[in-house]
Design a protein around this motif. Structure first.
Motif: not given
Length: 405
Positions: A58-61, A103-113
């Motif tokens: 859901a985050l990295y796919g 880390v996943m939360q930070r990536d979600a904020i950065d990658r998925l707005g």
């Protein structure tokens, strides 16, 4: 090699191999690579592993993954709704340790707005809080509805309280010792003698025949008093890249302000300068008084700090900035030189955070180093030692830190 969803035989083979020595390795590679036909593992996932795989996808796919193409056991993505994101946040907290969740939360904020979804109270209650999340909330502060602010303050309070528990005791003990040592006396009582410095000061009086040093000059610790011994000015860049540093500096500012022997001033700046000293009794108030983002005018900030200095020889100025100056560079450097010439101890921190090498203006860092003010990054755990050295006017302990000298 075919994936498990495309080739049942391959899936059975992978499942069988899971009982062998290579099974766990294949399983981990399958989770890392995401199950595309080219991953080469031929490994099928089920149960908890499939749920973990869905949360990761859901985050990295890829877009195809999120559309459900080619990988039958993958998630369809987070979507744009708060309920689906809240469910995803709950899933990752179930399947992964706290450090990975952050880390996943930070990536979600950065990658998925997803920043705007943090403006909803139910979202804030679902997240794993850390320093980086606090920085994101502070950047959204002005856009935050009143219904969310109370929840946001509670989230920030939790992080701040945890940081204070971790950092306060060592900071106070380290700086109290430094303050006592900095108040030297020349005729100390026996119990107040600083033997290490006394021996070093009298090495010329060493008598080899007696294997001893004759202490012509005694150096002792000053008696502790309740009077203010040092003035500390924390000057903090609140541009967006400095978010974690702002959080840590605010906590340290509150700790320093609680020490009677240190007069602490906390100043934050972008293109404007704001003095938050009167809010230092509560670092949460300090943080919500900042406004992350915007430009940078270090020269203006240092001009204000310089105007507040009344005891240069007893003052430590700590500039926390990545040094990307939008103001007048030459004036900034002249102010630093003038402060140092007057006796001020000047410390330039490129970052005050747990991160690695920060991005910073190398030219300005080199210019400060030429003035005798090396710029370096500092972790929160080492900040008390840096401050103690500045208070005692010793060389700063920066050999193991990121530095530009």
């Amino acid at each position: 090699m075919s994936t498990a969803t495309e080739n049942g035989t391959a899936g059975e083979s992978a499942a069988a191999s899971a009982n062998g020595t290579g099974g766990e390795r294949l399983r981990r590679w399958r989770l890392v690579l995401g199950g595309d036909a080219a991953d080469g593992t031929g490994c099928a996932l089920g149960g908890t592993d499939a749920a973990m795989d869905g949360a990761l996808n859901a985050l990295y796919g890829t877009d195809k993954d999120k559309a459900g193409n080619r990988t039958g056991n993958r998630s369809a993505g987070l979507g744009a709704s708060a309920p689906s994101v809240a469910r995803w946040l709950g899933d990752i907290r179930t399947y992964f340790p706290s450090s990975v969740v952050q880390v996943m939360q930070r990536d979600a904020i950065d990658r998925l707005g997803l920043s705007t979804l943090l403006l909803e109270p139910e979202m804030l209650e679902a997240v794993e809080v850390d320093v980086h999340l606090v920085g994101t909330l502070l950047s959204l502060n002005k856009a935050m509805p009143e219904t969310t602010k109370e929840t946001a303050r509670a989230v920030v309070r939790k992080v701040v309280d945890d940081l204070e528990k971790r950092l306060a005791t060592r900071t106070r003990s380290t700086l109290t010792g430094a303050l006592d040592r900095s108040a030297r006396i020349s005729r100390p009582r026996h119990r107040d003698i600083d033997w290490d410095r006394t021996i070093r000061a009298n090495l010329k009086n060493y008598l080899p025949e007696f294997n001893t040093v004759v202490p012509e000059r005694l150096i002792g610790y000053g008696r502790a008093s309740q009077s203010v011994k040092k003035d500390v000015v924390l000057c903090i860049d609140q541009s967006g890249s400095m978010a974690a540093s702002v959080v840590y500096a605010s906590v340290f500012g509150a700790v320093l302000a609680s020490m009677r022997s240190i007069a602490t001033r906390l100043v934050v700046f972008d293109t404007a300068v704001v003095d938050l000293t009167d809010q230092l009794d509560d670092p949460v108030d300090v943080l919500f008084g900042t406004q992350l983002g915007g430009g940078t005018d270090i020269n203006r900030a240092l001009a204000y700090c310089q105007s507040q200095i009344t005891r240069p020889a007893d003052t430590v100025v700590v500039l926390i900035s990545d040094l990307y100056e939008g103001g007048i560079r030459d004036e900034m450097l002249k102010r630093v030189a003038a402060m140092k010439a007057s006796g001020v101890q000047f410390v330039a921190l490129l970052a005050l955070s747990d991160e690695g090498t920060p991005a910073y203006d190398h030219e300005h860092a080199a210019a400060l180093a030429a003035l005798g003010a090396p710029a370096f990054a500092c972790t929160p755990d080492l900040f008390p030692d840096v401050m103690a050295a500045a208070i005692e006017k010793r060389p700063l302990p920066i050999s193991d830190m990121v530095t530009h000298q």
